[in-house]
Design an enzyme around this catalytic site. Structure first.
Site, PDB file in Angstrom:
ATOM      1  N   GLU A 184      -2.243  -9.139   2.855  1.00  0.00           N
ATOM      2  CA  GLU A 184      -2.525  -9.627   4.214  1.00  0.00           C
ATOM      3  C   GLU A 184      -4.015  -9.652   4.531  1.00  0.00           C
ATOM      4  O   GLU A 184      -4.431 -10.236   5.519  1.00  0.00           O
ATOM      5  CB  GLU A 184      -1.749  -8.782   5.242  1.00  0.00           C
ATOM      6  CG  GLU A 184      -2.337  -7.414   5.578  1.00  0.00           C
ATOM      7  CD  GLU A 184      -1.999  -6.304   4.579  1.00  0.00           C
ATOM      8  OE1 GLU A 184      -1.513  -6.617   3.465  1.00  0.00           O
ATOM      9  OE2 GLU A 184      -2.241  -5.127   4.910  1.00  0.00           O
TER      10      GLU A 184
ATOM     11  N   CYS B  52       0.841  -1.208   0.000  1.00  0.00           N
ATOM     12  CA  CYS B  52       0.000   0.000   0.000  1.00  0.00           C
ATOM     13  C   CYS B  52       0.875   1.258   0.000  1.00  0.00           C
ATOM     14  O   CYS B  52       1.623   1.465  -0.946  1.00  0.00           O
ATOM     15  CB  CYS B  52      -0.997  -0.038   1.151  1.00  0.00           C
ATOM     16  SG  CYS B  52      -2.371   1.116   0.948  1.00  0.00           S
TER      17      CYS B  52
ATOM     18  N   HIS C 103      -3.828  -5.178  -0.480  1.00  0.00           N
ATOM     19  CA  HIS C 103      -3.349  -5.716   0.790  1.00  0.00           C
ATOM     20  C   HIS C 103      -3.351  -7.243   0.752  1.00  0.00           C
ATOM     21  O   HIS C 103      -4.382  -7.857   1.008  1.00  0.00           O
ATOM     22  CB  HIS C 103      -4.240  -5.230   1.933  1.00  0.00           C
ATOM     23  CG  HIS C 103      -4.083  -3.776   2.202  1.00  0.00           C
ATOM     24  ND1 HIS C 103      -3.172  -3.291   3.116  1.00  0.00           N
ATOM     25  CD2 HIS C 103      -4.677  -2.699   1.665  1.00  0.00           C
ATOM     26  CE1 HIS C 103      -3.216  -1.967   3.128  1.00  0.00           C
ATOM     27  NE2 HIS C 103      -4.128  -1.577   2.257  1.00  0.00           N
TER      28      HIS C 103
END
Lengths: 252, 208
Positions: free
Chosen positions: B192, B85, B190
């Site tokens: 994650e 990001c 993202h």
């Protein structure tokens, strides 16, 4: 193409999942960590926890639940309920929440939204607006689970939180919440038309058509629902397949 | 292998820590720190970033010696670094969020606000979007084209040299969402937060 999101919401009280009808007659229906994991495994685009008793009770319980959930669910996790201070937000984010939703504290002081979004970034600040129809085309903001009327116009307030850095609006119709009679599409439409940030529809979803209406007629970027998923009436996958069959783009 | 997630006190990195911990299990030693010595001895670095471009750059600069040690690691010693990001955005020469701010200057280009076409597109760009893979990369091993990744951003990285682009995503325009230049990797989305498919990208990075 950006997909419309389906967000199951887990109302949590004393560490257990409940979903009430108009916030009364709560039923107990399970362990939040386990539920969140089931949802994330079955294709939920995000998970939302609403700590419905946070206003009065110890916050450690929800923080512990968030911590455990975040280690098992790798989709975005939003947590709301009783978020009043920068410290509350810090605690939730450190526990593993990706976004926090602010309700009463934003109504009391819209500068809190500004302060929070400046400190943590707009991406993690959701403002939850509870709105109730007060006349034909007018909705007011309510707080404390719909008990307190503020006299603030919901449309004006939505614009104001956008200006102050909210990344998203979680818009709940207090007239529809728990009724399963569908989102207040008119309310959604007026708010999505007056703002330039994503709006999450909430309050009233009872059928898959309601999800469709929220997105297509109301202009919502995401639809939040609790009971229709929670009691197994519909699976997340069914909801997505249904929307997809009606040309609403979702992540399958 | 030692992997460091750079904790420079900017934004929420819990999810990055959780997902890397999940993927790394016991194979990888994971450190979460801004300690310059630990960065020097790492094999790989993850540079997360949340909040504004300016606030992230300011936070990096506020830690003595951090930018220099990252530069030694990634540019001089050419060891693998993944920016996520705003972590990716900071690779740029310059960013325009809040105020014009100098970036790390590792990949020529700028970070500008996404053109929302006069309000036709809502910002931030939040949610799941498909990635259009432009180039083969080790971090996309076993990732199908058009996979969904989770995004949340209002600014986009526009690299000068288009050859660094690994993938784009379609919003109001084709937004660059993954880049690779030598040992530098970056994702605007993202990984994650992108479920199993995102964790696979993390796994690919750890296996580089």
């Amino acid at each position: 193409m950006l997909k419309n999101r389906i967000i199951p919401c887990l109302d949590v009280k004393n560490g257990r999942v409940v979903k009430g009808i108009n916030f009364v007659e709560l039923k107990d229906a399970g362990d939040p960590v386990e539920q969140a994991k089931i949802y994330s495994d079955s294709g939920a685009d995000e998970i939302c926890f609403l700590d419905i008793t946070a206003s009065n009770e110890n916050r450690e319980t929800i923080i512990d639940i968030v911590r455990k959930t975040a280690k098992e669910c790798f989709v975005p996790l939003t947590v709301g309920g009783g978020v009043r201070t920068i410290q509350n937000i810090t605690d939730l984010l450190l526990a593993g929440a990706d976004k926090v939703s602010i309700n009463t504290a934003a109504v009391k002081n819209v500068n809190f939204v500004k302060e929070a979004s400046k400190k943590f970034g707009s991406q993690c600040i959701v403002v939850a607006i509870d709105a109730k129809r007060v006349s034909e085309q007018k909705w007011d903001v309510f707080t404390h689970g719909g008990r307190n009327k503020t006299g603030i116009d919901a449309v004006e307030f939505a614009k104001q939180v956008e200006t102050n850095g909210a990344g998203e609006i979680l818009l709940t119709s207090m007239d529809r919440d728990g009724t399963k009679s569908g989102y207040d599409v008119e309310l959604l439409k007026v708010i999505t038309d007056s703002t330039n940030i994503p709006v999450i529809a909430s309050g009233g979803a009872g059928t898959l058509d309601h999800l469709y209406d929220g997105i297509v007629k109301g202009g919502a970027s995401a639809v939040l629902a609790a009971s229709i998923f929670h009691y197994g009436e519909f699976k997340i996958k069914e909801a997505k397949e249904y929307l997809n069959s009606k040309n609403v783009s979702v992540r399958l | 292998m030692n992997v460091t997630i750079v904790d420079y006190q900017s934004g929420n990195i819990s999810s990055v820590i959780n997902s890397f911990t999940e993927v790394a299990k016991s194979k990888v030693k994971l450190e979460v720190t801004s300690d310059v010595n630990k960065i020097k001895s790492s094999d790989k670095i993850v540079l997360p970033g949340q909040g504004s471009f300016k606030s992230c750059v300011d936070s990096l600069n506020s830690i003595n010696g951090l930018v220099d040690s990252l530069k030694d690691f990634a540019i001089t010693n050419k060891k693998p670094l993944l920016g996520i990001c705003v972590g990716l955005q900071m690779f740029a020469d310059i960013g325009y969020e809040e105020a014009e701010t100098k970036g790390l200057g590792w990949i020529a280009g700028k970070v500008s606000k996404i053109d929302n076409q006069n309000g036709k597109f809502k910002l931030p760009h939040i949610g799941w979007n498909e990635i259009d893979i432009k180039k083969k990369s080790k971090i996309f091993k076993d990732i199908e084209n058009k996979s969904h990744m989770y995004f949340v951003h209002s600014y986009e990285f526009i690299p000068q040299n288009k050859s660094v682009i690994l993938a784009t995503t379609d919003y109001s325009s084709k937004i660059v969402c993954a880049v690779e230049k030598d040992n530098l990797f970056g994702t605007q989305f993202h990984p994650e937060k992108s479920d199993k498919i995102g964790l696979k990208i993390i796994d690919n990075f750890l296996k580089l």
